[in-house]
Design an enzyme around this catalytic site. Structure first.
Site, short mmCIF file in Angstrom:
data_model
loop_
_atom_site.label_atom_id
_atom_site.label_comp_id
_atom_site.label_asym_id
_atom_site.label_seq_id
_atom_site.Cartn_x
_atom_site.Cartn_y
_atom_site.Cartn_z
N GLY A 1 1.01 -1.08 -0.01
CA GLY A 1 0.06 -0.02 -0.05
C GLY A 1 0.93 1.33 -0.16
N THR A 50 5.33 1.82 5.96
CA THR A 50 4.02 1.46 6.26
C THR A 50 3.12 2.24 6.77
OG1 THR A 50 2.45 -0.38 7.13
CG2 THR A 50 4.81 -0.12 7.83
N ILE A 51 1.99 2.75 6.62
CA ILE A 51 1.36 3.56 7.21
C ILE A 51 0.91 2.78 8.71
CG2 ILE A 51 0.35 5.14 5.58
CD1 ILE A 51 -2.43 3.34 5.83
N ASP A 52 0.81 1.43 8.41
CA ASP A 52 0.48 0.65 9.65
C ASP A 52 1.25 0.73 10.75
OD1 ASP A 52 -1.82 -0.06 7.80
OD2 ASP A 52 -0.72 -2.00 7.66
N GLY A 107 -5.10 0.34 9.14
CA GLY A 107 -4.12 -0.14 10.19
C GLY A 107 -4.06 -1.68 10.14
N ARG A 108 -4.95 -2.29 9.55
CA ARG A 108 -5.09 -3.78 9.72
C ARG A 108 -5.31 -4.25 10.96
NH1 ARG A 108 -5.23 -6.16 5.05
NH2 ARG A 108 -4.99 -8.05 6.23
N GLU A 144 -10.10 -0.33 11.52
CA GLU A 144 -10.68 -1.31 10.40
C GLU A 144 -10.73 -2.78 10.82
OE1 GLU A 144 -8.70 -0.89 6.60
OE2 GLU A 144 -7.09 -1.82 7.52
#
Lengths: 425, 425
Positions: free
Chosen positions: B16, B144-146, B192-193, B248
């Site tokens: 992503g 990663t944004i996560d 953010g999984r 999410e």
């Protein structure tokens, strides 16, 4: 002949917030503070409901710093609501109550910042005041991201949602471009109710064929599913994915909304359908019919409050509309809404005008057909020229040490109630 | 002892996109251009797929202006994908193909900007190169944004999504505050999984009890519907509405996702569930159980590409991670990912470190329990101190005459293919 009216001003905001409705409030307040005829400035908590309930606070007690901070604070700081008053005859008790509250607090100036429902209310208040010989100046200040008010070239609030959502579309489009082998299609859902002004503004983000959005759909043009799927398949044939902007209020050829919000509160008290859900609906359609993965982004209320990337032109016009309303009121004008008249395109220049509240109340300005291409799936040069001047510049923010913007909030010093408690009837 | 390796560098992006992954690419490219041992710089179209398919382009042919423009261009300009290679044994043909492509183009430096799946691929490429005695330096650049990579204090991309989404939460919160008599609850859905880093960052927006978000829920803490409804009812009792941020990837006590995306493409090729839909699900729950109107905002891919309000600290660190990867590679380091080590909090200071790719590949860094309060519905001071330094400053944009940002796009001068066409097996 100087206007002899003296008394307090009441400022209320109404309907969905915008990034710059507070700029209009700031314009009203700062200008009112300069007028000797205006002896005080009251704010109504929760929009017109606050007037009915005599739930008022003293805007003059707020610091100059707070008032100035309205320029970089989104949403309706005074307070808003969705509360529609009915006809003057059938709902006369409520209108009389509004005037009772005005009279009890010596309110002689009523500045109502809102959309066409608000202008309708303001118009009726103004008419009843005339009928009852109560000296009152009622001025409307236009506000709506939907940009659907008649009599004005555009509405404060629109330029900012346009700038932000077009930018977000560019950004989401770059995501799709990078990830197209996996996430082939992204659908952005734009607000705007029954008009396509906001979705069409996003079309500006496409500077070349590669750029998002590749397709734009608006409610003014009946949505045909097969045509949409054909359009989209054509874009996908380029092999770079597709980014599509759709209005929340898309309707099919029979005039039915493609999708209205589910849940217990599907319609508001105005009988307006709560729109939204179109992008999600189309995501499923695309996956079923074209067998490619599709995402949707629904920015919801974030789009209308994005002061962090708001248009300076919009903010400045919003401020000056508020200021102009006060200037006109002290000249003796009443029953009018301030309008924006575009007098020149290169360079862009707008002047103020006035339109009767009643005229604004009953109209809806739709996106002209010539702002969309023949296929009805993207904007034309005429739309670009219309919207481009409205999104120039960025509103300066005050930033906190924590890395986030600073917004102001009123202390809301309550004005003592002078009337018996109001009971909705 | 100087490293004798000479040859071309290959840069690929994966997974992503973020607002600043291009800043890392910029750091790699500009630093590589200064290294005599690096004789050319290739980009892989569509991430690792471009390497497998020998679909490469010449980054050295891009103008200096385009390369510099990467700093203000969101998403993965080189191209990305979601394509996971399997085990070295079972998928050996693919790994050998990667090395064949490297050999055919004299690629001796492989810079892979991505998350833990990418680090896994990079690790295996590195190991196979050793095994086959092919001189190759493989360096990972975290992205990663996560923010869920181990071995590093934080990940480039996170600070920017944190800054933007926290700001959007503030703005949406002001909407709810103004409209609470009508729209009582707003739910923001954060990406953010399986980790709550992004949702927790939004918690920073609450500076005082009145501020949004009033509640924050993360996947690390099992979500109990009744508790959520109780928490929310408590906030609503204040009479000012409520704004809630949810991840999410929320799961219930049995470890099931509250809601995963519907549709034909509910899981990706990694077996990852496509998450999303939690906010909408909770909106319906709130309306049914608490009988108040609820909205949800799902910013989707807009949140991870918001260069228009990205963190300068994040962008600068992303750039320097890319630069550092090149510096380490020419020193002879391979099989490592650049990490960020926070060495001081006041004032914030980060230094670079290195972690074995294999170690990063297998880990997931969850939000520490102490970053959330005891009730599990908001963040603690420890979380504030963690995230605040990462969101400082704003990335400068280049603005077009049309009022929208200017992004760059590569011309992508194709590198002639030298190998037979690859067939996925």
């Amino acid at each position: 002949m100087p206007d002899e009216v003296r008394g307090k001003a009441l400022v209320a905001q109404s309907g969905g917030p915008t990034a710059v409705i507070n700029a209009s409030a700031c314009g009203v307040i700062q200008e009112a503070q300069r007028c000797q005829q205006i002896t005080g400035i009251l704010g109504a908590n929760n929009g017109i409901m606050g007037v009915l309930e005599e739930d008022l606070f003293d805007l003059a007690a707020e610091s100059a710093e707070t008032i100035a901070g309205l320029l970089s604070t989104p949403s309706a700081a005074i307070g808003s609501c969705r509360y529609k008053l009915g006809q003057l005859q059938s709902d006369r008790g409520k209108y009389e109550r509004l005037l009772d509250v005005f009279r009890a607090h010596d309110v002689r100036w009523f500045f109502y910042i809102g959309g066409n429902d608000s202008m309708d209310t303001a118009d009726k208040v103004n008419r009843l005041a005339r009928e009852l010989n109560y000296e009152l100046r009622v001025l409307g200040v236009p506000k709506t991201i939907d940009n659907d008010l008649t009599c004005t070239d555009h509405c404060p609030g629109y330029g900012s949602v346009a700038k932000f959502l077009a930018t977000a579309t560019m950004e989401a489009g770059r995501d799709t471009e990078a990830m197209h082998t996996f996430d082939a299609v992204t659908i952005m859902e734009a607000m705007g109710r029954n008009t396509g002004w906001i979705a069409a503004a996003c079309g500006l983000a496409q500077r070349s064929a590669e750029d998002a959005p590749h397709l734009v759909y608006v409610p003014e043009i009946p949505f045909v599913r097969e045509q949409f799927l054909n359009d989209l398949a054509g874009v996908l044939d380029r092999g770079k994915g597709a980014c599509v902007v759709v209005s929340e209020g898309l309707k099919d050829a029979s005039g039915q909304y493609l999708k209205a919000e589910q849940g217990e509160f599907g319609a508001d008290r105005f009988g307006h359908k709560q729109l939204g859900g179109v992008a999600e609906y189309l995501k499923e359609l695309v996956e079923q019919k074209l067998h490619v993965k599709c995402r949707f982004n629904k920015l919801g209320t974030c789009q209308r409050n994005a002061i962090h990337f708001a248009s300076q032109t919009d903010s400045s016009e919003a401020y000056r509309c508020g200021q102009e309303a006060v200037r006109q009121a002290v000249k003796g004008v009443t029953g009018m809404m301030v309008t924006l008249q575009r007098v020149r395109q290169h360079p862009y220049q707008c002047e103020f005008g006035l339109a009767p509240l009643a005229e604004v109340a009953n109209g809806v300005k739709y996106l002209p057909r010539e702002f969309m291409n023949e296929a009805g799936n993207h904007i034309t040069q005429a739309m670009r020229e219309y919207v481009q001047p409205l999104i120039q510049g960025e509103v300066p923010l005050r930033m906190g040490a924590d890395g986030l913007p600073l917004f102001v909030r009123f202390q809301r010093r309550a004005v003592p109630q002078r009337l018996p408690r109001w009971k909705a009837g």
